[in-house]
Write a protein that holds these residues in place. Structure first.
Motif, PDB file in Angstrom:
ATOM      1  N   LYS A 194      14.732   1.576  -1.330  1.00 36.81           N
ATOM      2  CA  LYS A 194      14.578   3.018  -1.539  1.00 36.81           C
ATOM      3  C   LYS A 194      13.591   3.593  -0.525  1.00 36.81           C
ATOM      4  CE  LYS A 194      13.440   6.399  -5.140  1.00 36.81           C
ATOM      5  NZ  LYS A 194      13.023   6.572  -6.553  1.00 36.81           N
TER       6      LYS A 194
ATOM      7  N   ASP B 114       5.998   6.125  -7.872  1.00 36.03           N
ATOM      8  CA  ASP B 114       7.324   6.672  -7.599  1.00 36.03           C
ATOM      9  C   ASP B 114       7.572   7.720  -8.688  1.00 36.03           C
ATOM     10  OD1 ASP B 114      10.025   7.273  -7.452  1.00 36.03           O
ATOM     11  OD2 ASP B 114      10.681   5.206  -7.244  1.00 36.03           O
TER      12      ASP B 114
ATOM     13  N   GLU C  18       8.638   1.829  -6.321  1.00 33.66           N
ATOM     14  CA  GLU C  18       9.643   2.148  -5.313  1.00 33.66           C
ATOM     15  C   GLU C  18      10.056   0.852  -4.614  1.00 33.66           C
ATOM     16  OE1 GLU C  18      10.062   5.383  -1.695  1.00 33.66           O
ATOM     17  OE2 GLU C  18       8.126   4.372  -1.942  1.00 33.66           O
TER      18      GLU C  18
END
Length: 430
Positions: free
Chosen positions: A214, A395, A210
């Motif tokens: 984000k 993620d 990630e």
């Protein structure tokens, strides 16, 4: 009772002239130990003083001292990382016998609170300068980043005070957070993040793969939502509604609104965009640190489906001295999560805690660059879990892609870890 093992059931009685027991030696060590960093901790409350002095110098001679407008970015992204590399690391811990007196020393409480008055003076002066028509745009940007950067460090002051139980400390915590508008952090961090840390449910825990960009909207929105839910539940247990005067979120937001309003009235309407911009930048620095602290780390579940207790292995740590002095040893994050009320001066290094490749200050810019960050950190996460990819906090949108990418590397790490365990077992058996 003697603390030394005896070789016979008829061991001789202890003699006053005998060597002191380890417990007695530890007590003596604790009584005579003094904090070698005692006065170096003043570096943190000195930072808003540096910012205030820099802005005052700019106000006196804006053309000759133009560079002073950019003091904050220079400190955060240049001077502190350089000093971290120059001075190095310190993994030493205070002796446990010294911890009670160390934590009771009011000097350290004074140091934390001393940050706040100068922080407000610096912010007000920055707002006054940024609202002047004759200040060039590039200088206004520098002033905004200087004030926002130091107020971002002030969030850590709020963090330290927010873990103290007294109402005075809670109010002081919100006062430190008010210039960045991040007063909800007091509620969410203590009762949300500390409960859910290193789990997919925690908005303040970043996942492997990630990017910071984000993570940022997820943690900001998730943190505010979490704080509202936590405060609603707390007030409901007391028979109060959300719009109660006892609502700590409303109290904090009122402090921000009051400070922004008073500053705008004093400096003019151009001060408001400055206050909002510096607050956004300061809050983003906090979330950058959040991004680093638990990246990819995951608490495992037991047979009943409950997460294991938070351990040192669930936080990334760093012993780089200068950033630790500036951030009240926030980089010793494992001990903080294990003992949230333990004061900064007594936080300990744990050898089993995973270590970052640098201090927080030196990792802020790499965190902004996803490919650089992944190159620095992803294999460290795999190394930490000895090649077991199932133990990583992924993620979910990139999990399959990254597990395939790192499959060969993880297999090598797992084989090396297995060989080390076998070697240790053979050595123990021998």
């Amino acid at each position: 009772m003697s603390t030394q093992p005896s070789t016979s059931s008829k061991a001789p009685a202890a003699n006053p002239s005998d060597k002191a027991s380890p417990a007695a030696s530890n007590d003596a060590q604790g009584r005579h130990w003094s904090d070698p960093k005692r006065y170096l901790w003043l570096m943190s409350p000195a930072l808003p003083g540096v910012g205030l002095a820099a802005l005052a110098g700019y106000a006196i001679a804006p053309k000759k001292l133009k560079a002073l407008a950019w003091t904050g970015p220079a400190l955060i992204h240049g001077i502190i990382p350089a000093l971290d590399r120059l001075v190095g690391e310190d993994a030493s811990n205070p002796p446990e016998a010294a911890v009670p007196s160390l934590e009771q020393d009011k000097y350290y409480d004074f140091i934390v609170k001393a940050f706040i008055p100068t922080q407000y003076a610096m912010t007000f002066l920055g707002a006054w300068l940024a609202s002047r028509k004759n200040v060039p745009l590039e200088d206004k940007i520098g002033i905004t980043l200087t004030v926002g950067g130091i107020n971002g460090l002030g969030i850590n002051t709020g963090h330290e005070l927010g873990h103290k139980s007294s109402k005075v400390n809670k109010l002081a915590s919100m006062a430190a957070l008010a210039p960045t508008g991040y007063t909800h952090f007091v509620v969410e961090h203590n009762f949300g993040h500390h409960k859910r840390v290193a789990t997919p449910e925690d908005p303040a825990t970043s996942r492997m793969g990630e990017s910071f960009w984000k993570f940022l909207p997820r943690t900001v929105v998730g943190g505010i939502k979490s704080a509202i839910e936590i405060e609603k539940s707390r007030l409901k247990r007391r028979g109060k509604g959300f719009w109660s005067l006892e609502n700590e979120l409303l109290q904090g937001w009122a402090m921000t609104a009051g400070f922004f309003g008073a500053t705008t009235l004093a400096c003019g309407p151009r001060a408001l965009p400055f206050l909002v911009a510096q607050a956004a930048y300061g809050a983003s620095l906090l979330e950058t640190v959040n991004y680093m602290e638990h990246y990819g780390l995951l608490r495992q579940k037991d047979a009943s489906g409950k997460y294991e207790r938070t351990q040192p292995e669930h936080s990334w740590n760093s012993n780089h001295i200068i950033t630790n002095l500036v951030l009240y040893q926030l980089q010793r994050h494992s001990d903080h999560h294990a003992h949230p009320t333990r004061k900064f001066q007594a936080l300990r290094h744990f050898g089993e805690a995973p270590q970052l490749p640098g201090g927080y200050a030196s990792l802020i810019l790499p965190a902004y660059l996803p490919s650089t960050w992944y190159e620095m950190m992803d294999k460290r996460v795999i190394d930490h879990y000895e090649g077991d990819l199932t133990r990583i906090n992924w993620d979910p949108e990139r999990k399959d892609e990254l597990m395939a990418k790192y499959a060969d590397y993880a297999a090598r790490v797992a084989a090396e870890a297995s060989a080390r365990r076998e070697a240790r077992a053979d050595s123990a058996a021998a």
